[in-house]
Design a protein around this motif. Structure first.
Motif, PDB file in Angstrom:
ATOM      1  N   SER A   1       0.960  -1.585  -0.095  1.00  0.00           N
ATOM      2  CA  SER A   1      -0.404   0.568   0.112  1.00  0.00           C
ATOM      3  C   SER A   1       0.717   0.617  -0.057  1.00  0.00           C
ATOM      4  CB  SER A   1      -0.768  -0.080   1.226  1.00  0.00           C
ATOM      5  OG  SER A   1      -1.368   1.355   1.694  1.00  0.00           O
ATOM      6  N   PRO A   2       0.467   1.824  -1.585  1.00  0.00           N
ATOM      7  CA  PRO A   2       1.864   2.933  -1.022  1.00  0.00           C
ATOM      8  C   PRO A   2       1.038   3.968   0.119  1.00  0.00           C
ATOM      9  CG  PRO A   2      -0.489   3.081  -2.362  1.00  0.00           C
ATOM     10  CD  PRO A   2      -0.305   2.233  -1.735  1.00  0.00           C
ATOM     11  N   TYR A   3       0.549   4.568   1.116  1.00  0.00           N
ATOM     12  CA  TYR A   3      -0.100   4.652   2.144  1.00  0.00           C
ATOM     13  C   TYR A   3       0.845   4.498   3.240  1.00  0.00           C
ATOM     14  CZ  TYR A   3      -3.758   6.026  -0.943  1.00  0.00           C
ATOM     15  OH  TYR A   3      -4.797   6.052  -1.969  1.00  0.00           O
TER      16      TYR A   3
ATOM     17  N   GLY B   1      -5.980  -4.024   3.602  1.00  0.00           N
ATOM     18  CA  GLY B   1      -7.511  -3.538   3.620  1.00  0.00           C
ATOM     19  C   GLY B   1      -8.369  -4.433   3.528  1.00  0.00           C
ATOM     20  N   PHE B   2      -8.263  -4.941   1.958  1.00  0.00           N
ATOM     21  CA  PHE B   2      -8.831  -6.437   1.619  1.00  0.00           C
ATOM     22  C   PHE B   2      -8.701  -7.761   1.949  1.00  0.00           C
ATOM     23  CE2 PHE B   2      -8.805  -2.790  -1.599  1.00  0.00           C
ATOM     24  CZ  PHE B   2     -10.083  -2.358  -1.808  1.00  0.00           C
TER      25      PHE B   2
ATOM     26  N   GLY C   1     -11.968   0.793   7.628  1.00  0.00           N
ATOM     27  CA  GLY C   1     -11.559  -0.204   7.228  1.00  0.00           C
ATOM     28  C   GLY C   1     -10.681  -0.097   6.495  1.00  0.00           C
ATOM     29  N   ARG C   2      -9.322   1.212   6.938  1.00  0.00           N
ATOM     30  CA  ARG C   2      -7.770   1.074   5.726  1.00  0.00           C
ATOM     31  C   ARG C   2      -6.716   0.788   6.609  1.00  0.00           C
ATOM     32  NH1 ARG C   2      -9.934   5.941   1.958  1.00  0.00           N
ATOM     33  NH2 ARG C   2     -11.092   5.080   0.279  1.00  0.00           N
ATOM     34  N   ILE C   3      -6.252   0.698   5.546  1.00  0.00           N
ATOM     35  CA  ILE C   3      -4.748   1.004   6.113  1.00  0.00           C
ATOM     36  C   ILE C   3      -3.718   2.130   5.514  1.00  0.00           C
ATOM     37  CG2 ILE C   3      -4.253  -1.623   6.758  1.00  0.00           C
ATOM     38  CD1 ILE C   3      -2.886  -1.827   3.675  1.00  0.00           C
ATOM     39  N   PRO C   4      -2.606   2.410   6.021  1.00  0.00           N
ATOM     40  CA  PRO C   4      -2.460   2.385   7.430  1.00  0.00           C
ATOM     41  C   PRO C   4      -3.243   2.349   9.283  1.00  0.00           C
ATOM     42  CG  PRO C   4      -1.679   3.958   7.066  1.00  0.00           C
ATOM     43  CD  PRO C   4      -2.529   3.879   5.702  1.00  0.00           C
TER      44      PRO C   4
ATOM     45  N   ASP D   1      -5.056   7.311   8.788  1.00  0.00           N
ATOM     46  CA  ASP D   1      -4.827   8.357   7.401  1.00  0.00           C
ATOM     47  C   ASP D   1      -3.003   8.016   7.171  1.00  0.00           C
ATOM     48  OD1 ASP D   1      -6.819   9.821   5.176  1.00  0.00           O
ATOM     49  OD2 ASP D   1      -4.664  10.606   5.540  1.00  0.00           O
ATOM     50  N   SER D   2      -2.586   8.277   6.429  1.00  0.00           N
ATOM     51  CA  SER D   2      -1.482   8.211   6.077  1.00  0.00           C
ATOM     52  C   SER D   2      -0.862  10.123   6.325  1.00  0.00           C
ATOM     53  CB  SER D   2      -0.847   7.712   5.004  1.00  0.00           C
ATOM     54  OG  SER D   2      -1.493   8.497   3.866  1.00  0.00           O
ATOM     55  N   GLY D   3      -1.947  10.977   6.047  1.00  0.00           N
ATOM     56  CA  GLY D   3      -1.096  12.221   6.136  1.00  0.00           C
ATOM     57  C   GLY D   3      -0.932  12.240   7.847  1.00  0.00           C
TER      58      GLY D   3
ATOM     59  N   LEU E   1      -5.130   4.238  -7.508  1.00  0.00           N
ATOM     60  CA  LEU E   1      -6.143   2.965  -6.482  1.00  0.00           C
ATOM     61  C   LEU E   1      -7.892   2.677  -7.256  1.00  0.00           C
ATOM     62  CD1 LEU E   1      -4.314   2.829  -3.483  1.00  0.00           C
ATOM     63  CD2 LEU E   1      -4.320   1.058  -5.685  1.00  0.00           C
TER      64      LEU E   1
ATOM     65  N   TYR F   1      -9.068  -0.505  -8.411  1.00  0.00           N
ATOM     66  CA  TYR F   1     -10.366  -0.917  -7.550  1.00  0.00           C
ATOM     67  C   TYR F   1     -12.053  -1.636  -8.241  1.00  0.00           C
ATOM     68  CZ  TYR F   1      -8.637   0.286  -3.105  1.00  0.00           C
ATOM     69  OH  TYR F   1      -7.468   0.778  -2.046  1.00  0.00           O
TER      70      TYR F   1
HETATM   71  N1  LIG Z   1      -6.705   8.741   2.851  1.00  0.00           N
HETATM   72  C1  LIG Z   1      -6.563   7.421   3.345  1.00  0.00           C
HETATM   73  C2  LIG Z   1      -6.303   6.225   1.826  1.00  0.00           C
HETATM   74  C3  LIG Z   1      -5.568   4.542   2.681  1.00  0.00           C
HETATM   75  C4  LIG Z   1      -6.275   3.306   1.728  1.00  0.00           C
HETATM   76  O1  LIG Z   1      -7.054   4.222   0.536  1.00  0.00           O
HETATM   77  N2  LIG Z   1      -5.987   2.533   1.592  1.00  0.00           N
HETATM   78  C5  LIG Z   1      -6.223   0.939   1.420  1.00  0.00           C
HETATM   79  C6  LIG Z   1      -5.204   0.521   0.382  1.00  0.00           C
HETATM   80  S1  LIG Z   1      -3.782   1.130  -0.686  1.00  0.00           S
HETATM   81  C7  LIG Z   1      -7.622   0.496   1.326  1.00  0.00           C
HETATM   82  O2  LIG Z   1      -7.563   0.729   2.640  1.00  0.00           O
HETATM   83  N3  LIG Z   1      -8.536  -0.208   1.036  1.00  0.00           N
HETATM   84  C8  LIG Z   1      -9.028  -0.537   1.820  1.00  0.00           C
HETATM   85  C9  LIG Z   1     -10.418   0.168   1.615  1.00  0.00           C
HETATM   86  O3  LIG Z   1     -10.879   1.023   0.560  1.00  0.00           O
HETATM   87  O4  LIG Z   1     -11.905  -0.737   2.189  1.00  0.00           O
HETATM   88  C10 LIG Z   1      -4.196   6.920   3.928  1.00  0.00           C
HETATM   89  O5  LIG Z   1      -3.813   8.497   3.217  1.00  0.00           O
HETATM   90  O6  LIG Z   1      -4.203   6.530   4.534  1.00  0.00           O
END
Ligand SMILES: N[C@@H](CCC(=O)N[C@@H](CS)C(=O)NCC(=O)O)C(=O)O
Length: 204
Positions: free
Chosen positions: A9-11, A33-34, A47-50, A62-64, A106, A110
């Motif tokens: 994951s780039p984030y 995340g999936f 439900g998102r990483i990181p 949120d990476s930011g 992404l 997706y």
């Molecule tokens: N804005 C978020 C984006 C994070 C994101 O989209 N992560 C993806 C992995 S690359 C994820 O977990 N996707 C799963 C989903 O959105 O359900 C950040 O900067 O951390």
């Protein structure tokens, strides 16, 4: 400190590179995340990483927001995002372009991976990919090939964001050698530096 997420994951990798650049000790749980929905959602309801679990038990998402905390906590008088002024604006602009490019790349991926074939709308994918290309080309045009880093003559969050975005762009099939040669030269150089080499995800 525990980083939740895979460096694919780039984030997540943006955070891992930042932790390494500041020489902060951390552990990492390689969750996707999936594939690991329940475990990821236990750390981040979105439900998102990181996610980053601090030693106090507080969880940042949120990476930011995470790199903002790391810059503030470990950046001293030379944070990877300058504290104020024109230098800060310049770094944040590149970071916004590059992390936005990751978002668009992404979205296209997706759409391809999570949409039934008959419902895939190719013009939407093409438009997302065009936005990725334009953002990377804009950053490529900012690069002075004789400078060691993208901005300010030193490593900043601009380099980290550009690195992860260029990597993602190659992953989705963009020929960055041909289309963004200055950016590609920079990312090749960064790849030899410890924060970047030590966070390279395993080949799949
Ligand atoms: N804005 C978020 C984006 C994070 C994101 O989209 N992560 C993806 C992995 S690359 C994820 O977990 N996707 C799963 C989903 O959105 O359900 C950040 O900067 O951390």
């Amino acid at each position: 400190m525990m980083l939740i997420g895979v460096n694919r994951s780039p984030y997540t990798r943006r955070v891992a590179i930042t932790l390494q650049a500041y020489d902060v000790a951390f552990e990492q749980r390689d969750l996707s995340g999936f594939a690991d929905r329940a475990e990821v959602r236990a750390s981040n309801p979105l439900g998102r990483i990181p996610a980053l679990v601090l030693d106090s038990g507080e969880t940042l998402i949120d990476s930011g927001a995470i790199v903002d905390h790391l810059d503030e906590t470990y950046g001293g008088d030379r944070p990877l995002t300058p504290a104020a002024g024109a230098d800060r604006r310049a770094v944040l602009k590149v970071a916004a372009l590059m992390m936005g490019a990751c978002d668009k790349g992404l979205q296209a991926a997706y759409t391809r991976n999570h949409t039934p074939a008959e419902k895939i709308h190719q013009p939407w994918i093409d438009d997302c990919n065009a936005q990725v290309t334009n953002a990377l080309a804009a950053v490529d045009a900012m690069i002075d090939p004789s400078a060691p880093y993208l901005l300010l003559g030193r490593l900043t969050q601009a380099d980290i964001a550009a690195f992860v975005a260029e990597r993602l762009a190659r992953g989705i099939g963009l020929d960055t050698d041909a289309a963004m040669p200055r950016l590609r030269t920079l990312t090749r150089k960064l790849a030899t530096e410890f924060p970047f080499s030590s966070t390279e995800p395993p080949a799949t």
